[in-house]
Design an enzyme around this catalytic site. Structure first.
Site, PDB file in Angstrom:
ATOM      1  N   LYS A  67       0.603  -1.464  -0.094  1.00 36.72           N
ATOM      2  CA  LYS A  67      -0.051  -0.184   0.196  1.00 36.72           C
ATOM      3  C   LYS A  67       1.175   1.129  -0.526  1.00 36.72           C
ATOM      4  CE  LYS A  67      -3.797  -2.314   2.555  1.00 36.72           C
ATOM      5  NZ  LYS A  67      -4.969  -1.923   2.945  1.00 36.72           N
ATOM      6  N   GLY A 131      -1.312   1.396   8.936  1.00 32.53           N
ATOM      7  CA  GLY A 131      -1.943   1.497   8.396  1.00 32.53           C
ATOM      8  C   GLY A 131      -3.351   1.724   8.148  1.00 32.53           C
ATOM      9  N   ALA A 132      -3.649   0.520   8.700  1.00 32.31           N
ATOM     10  CA  ALA A 132      -5.620   0.580   8.933  1.00 32.31           C
ATOM     11  C   ALA A 132      -5.952   1.258   9.243  1.00 32.31           C
ATOM     12  CB  ALA A 132      -5.791  -1.057   9.687  1.00 32.31           C
ATOM     13  N   ARG A 155       0.933  -0.035  21.193  1.00 34.51           N
ATOM     14  CA  ARG A 155       1.816  -0.664  21.953  1.00 34.51           C
ATOM     15  C   ARG A 155       3.291   0.854  21.381  1.00 34.51           C
ATOM     16  NH1 ARG A 155       4.489  -5.746  19.135  1.00 34.51           N
ATOM     17  NH2 ARG A 155       4.760  -4.626  17.582  1.00 34.51           N
ATOM     18  N   SER A 158       4.345   6.654  20.042  1.00 35.87           N
ATOM     19  CA  SER A 158       4.548   7.101  19.230  1.00 35.87           C
ATOM     20  C   SER A 158       3.865   7.235  18.219  1.00 35.87           C
ATOM     21  CB  SER A 158       6.592   6.933  18.818  1.00 35.87           C
ATOM     22  OG  SER A 158       6.552   5.998  18.502  1.00 35.87           O
TER      23      SER A 158
HETATM   24  P1  ATR Z   1      -1.706  -2.441   9.054  1.00 38.49           P
HETATM   25  O1  ATR Z   1      -1.038  -1.788   7.783  1.00 38.49           O
HETATM   26  O2  ATR Z   1      -3.422  -3.583   8.671  1.00 38.49           O
HETATM   27  O3  ATR Z   1      -2.288  -1.791  10.704  1.00 38.49           O
HETATM   28  P2  ATR Z   1       0.775  -2.811  11.284  1.00 38.49           P
HETATM   29  O4  ATR Z   1       1.530  -1.371  10.328  1.00 38.49           O
HETATM   30  O5  ATR Z   1       1.181  -3.882  11.196  1.00 38.49           O
HETATM   31  O6  ATR Z   1      -0.957  -3.627  10.243  1.00 38.49           O
HETATM   32  O7  ATR Z   1       0.173  -2.738  12.415  1.00 38.49           O
HETATM   33  C1  ATR Z   1      -0.097  -3.910  13.033  1.00 38.49           C
HETATM   34  C2  ATR Z   1      -0.504  -3.058  14.633  1.00 38.49           C
HETATM   35  O8  ATR Z   1      -1.155  -4.263  15.071  1.00 38.49           O
HETATM   36  C3  ATR Z   1       0.053  -1.627  15.242  1.00 38.49           C
HETATM   37  O9  ATR Z   1      -0.511  -1.375  15.775  1.00 38.49           O
HETATM   38  C4  ATR Z   1       0.838  -3.109  16.023  1.00 38.49           C
HETATM   39  O10 ATR Z   1       1.591  -2.252  17.252  1.00 38.49           O
HETATM   40  P3  ATR Z   1       3.352  -1.691  16.763  1.00 38.49           P
HETATM   41  O11 ATR Z   1       2.398  -0.102  16.514  1.00 38.49           O
HETATM   42  O12 ATR Z   1       3.616  -1.375  18.502  1.00 38.49           O
HETATM   43  O13 ATR Z   1       3.592  -2.423  16.230  1.00 38.49           O
HETATM   44  C5  ATR Z   1       0.245  -4.434  16.302  1.00 38.49           C
HETATM   45  N1  ATR Z   1       0.232  -4.924  17.106  1.00 38.49           N
HETATM   46  C6  ATR Z   1       0.609  -6.055  16.770  1.00 38.49           C
HETATM   47  N2  ATR Z   1       1.394  -6.838  17.096  1.00 38.49           N
HETATM   48  C7  ATR Z   1       0.952  -7.013  18.696  1.00 38.49           C
HETATM   49  C8  ATR Z   1       2.295  -7.249  19.805  1.00 38.49           C
HETATM   50  N3  ATR Z   1       1.711  -8.411  19.896  1.00 38.49           N
HETATM   51  N4  ATR Z   1       0.670  -7.011  20.674  1.00 38.49           N
HETATM   52  C9  ATR Z   1       0.585  -5.324  20.998  1.00 38.49           C
HETATM   53  N5  ATR Z   1       0.333  -4.806  18.962  1.00 38.49           N
HETATM   54  C10 ATR Z   1       0.576  -5.721  18.423  1.00 38.49           C
END
Ligand code: ATR
Length: 283
Positions: A67, A131-132, A155, A158
């Site tokens: 994307k 991104g979502a 998590r 920032s």
């Molecule tokens: P997308 O583009 O589909 O939103 P992404 O950019 O990979 O996918 O984001 C995934 C989300 O899931 C993020 O908010 C991520 O948190 P971080 O920004 O801290 O990485 C969250 N996420 C993934 N694994 C996680 C975990 N084990 N605990 C908490 N949050 C998690």
């Protein structure tokens, strides 16, 4: 007879994508012939997309991880894509230039409205800041919805703060309507009526670490992830905590696809009817 519109979805992995199924349902419903495939991107997305359009492609969807590359590739963007900084839909214009759109946020909003989500006056918690979340926040800030407050918890705090700052710079939403926090900062004395899971955790069968009290106070919960059965670990957890209205993200997927279809063809499919057919075919 006019030729079928050549369309595809780019991503990696892509074999699991149900976009071809969704668009075949729209095609049958509207009488518009489409030839919608799947294209796995193993190298350069821009090169793959250029080759597709050079071979007569009319439009495409773009999914993980392409994307941001799609945003970089297109010649111009809709406001939704400009704000989200990611593109999930590309249309080849008559002059050969590429228009990028982001239909994810409006796809979610369409589904929330179809489900009569209690948005007016709501305190909304969005879990995740990837991104979502960038895609779904702008439509939720539309003043006509009357959402009182949106909190993004992540998590990596920032990333949530960066989304809040970007939306403020674009003057989206009322002052103070959108804020960010860490999981440890969630205020239990300020309950959330709507919880949206925008993390990738359901994909792994895991739950975000939210306090139980927070689930108990919600009236509506939505997971952007979906399963053929209509339930995820998150939706099941919400149901166990007594949230009366709980949904997975298949409606959002069909909603964002319908907006893509409308961009390519000028015809908006009936989302509710298509969703019922897609759910039945998946089942
Ligand atoms: P997308 O583009 O589909 O939103 P992404 O950019 O990979 O996918 O984001 C995934 C989300 O899931 C993020 O908010 C991520 O948190 P971080 O920004 O801290 O990485 C969250 N996420 C993934 N694994 C996680 C975990 N084990 N605990 C908490 N949050 C998690």
């Amino acid at each position: 007879m006019s030729q079928a519109l050549k369309l595809t979805v780019f991503g990696n992995p892509i074999a699991h994508s149900i976009s071809p199924l969704v668009h075949s349902v729209f095609a049958a419903q509207t009488g518009i012939a489409v030839d919608y495939g799947r294209t796995k991107v193993e190298g350069d997305f821009a090169a793959a997309a250029r080759a597709f359009f050079a071979a007569g492609g009319a439009g495409c969807n773009v999914t993980v991880p392409c994307k941001p590359d799609a945003f970089a590739l297109v010649d111009r963007c809709t406001q939704s894509a400009e704000i989200a900084q990611v593109v999930n839909t590309i249309k080849r214009e008559a002059d050969g230039t590429l228009l990028g759109d982001n239909t994810d946020g409006r796809g979610l909003l369409t589904d929330l409205e179809r489900l009569n989500a209690p948005l007016a006056g709501a305190h909304v918690l969005i879990v995740g800041a990837g991104g979502a979340t960038r895609g779904i926040v702008p439509p939720l800030l539309e003043p006509r919805l009357g959402i009182a407050q949106i909190t993004i918890v992540n998590r990596t705090v920032s990333k949530a703060e960066a989304i809040v700052a970007d939306m403020a710079a674009l003057k989206l939403g009322a002052p103070g309507q959108l804020n960010a926090c860490a999981f440890t900062e969630l205020k239990l004395n300020e309950p959330f009526s709507v919880i949206i899971n925008a993390t990738s955790l359901s994909l792994k069968g895991e739950l975000p670490e939210l306090p139980d009290a927070l689930y108990s106070s919600a009236r509506f919960a939505y997971d952007l992830f979906y399963t053929p059965q209509g339930c995820t670990v998150f939706t099941e957890h919400c149901q166990r905590h007594g949230i009366p209205a709980v949904y997975d993200g298949l409606g959002m997927l069909v909603g964002q696809a319908a907006l893509s279809f409308a961009l390519w063809t000028g015809v908006m499919p009936d989302i509710g009817a298509a969703l019922a057919q897609v759910r039945a075919q998946l089942g």
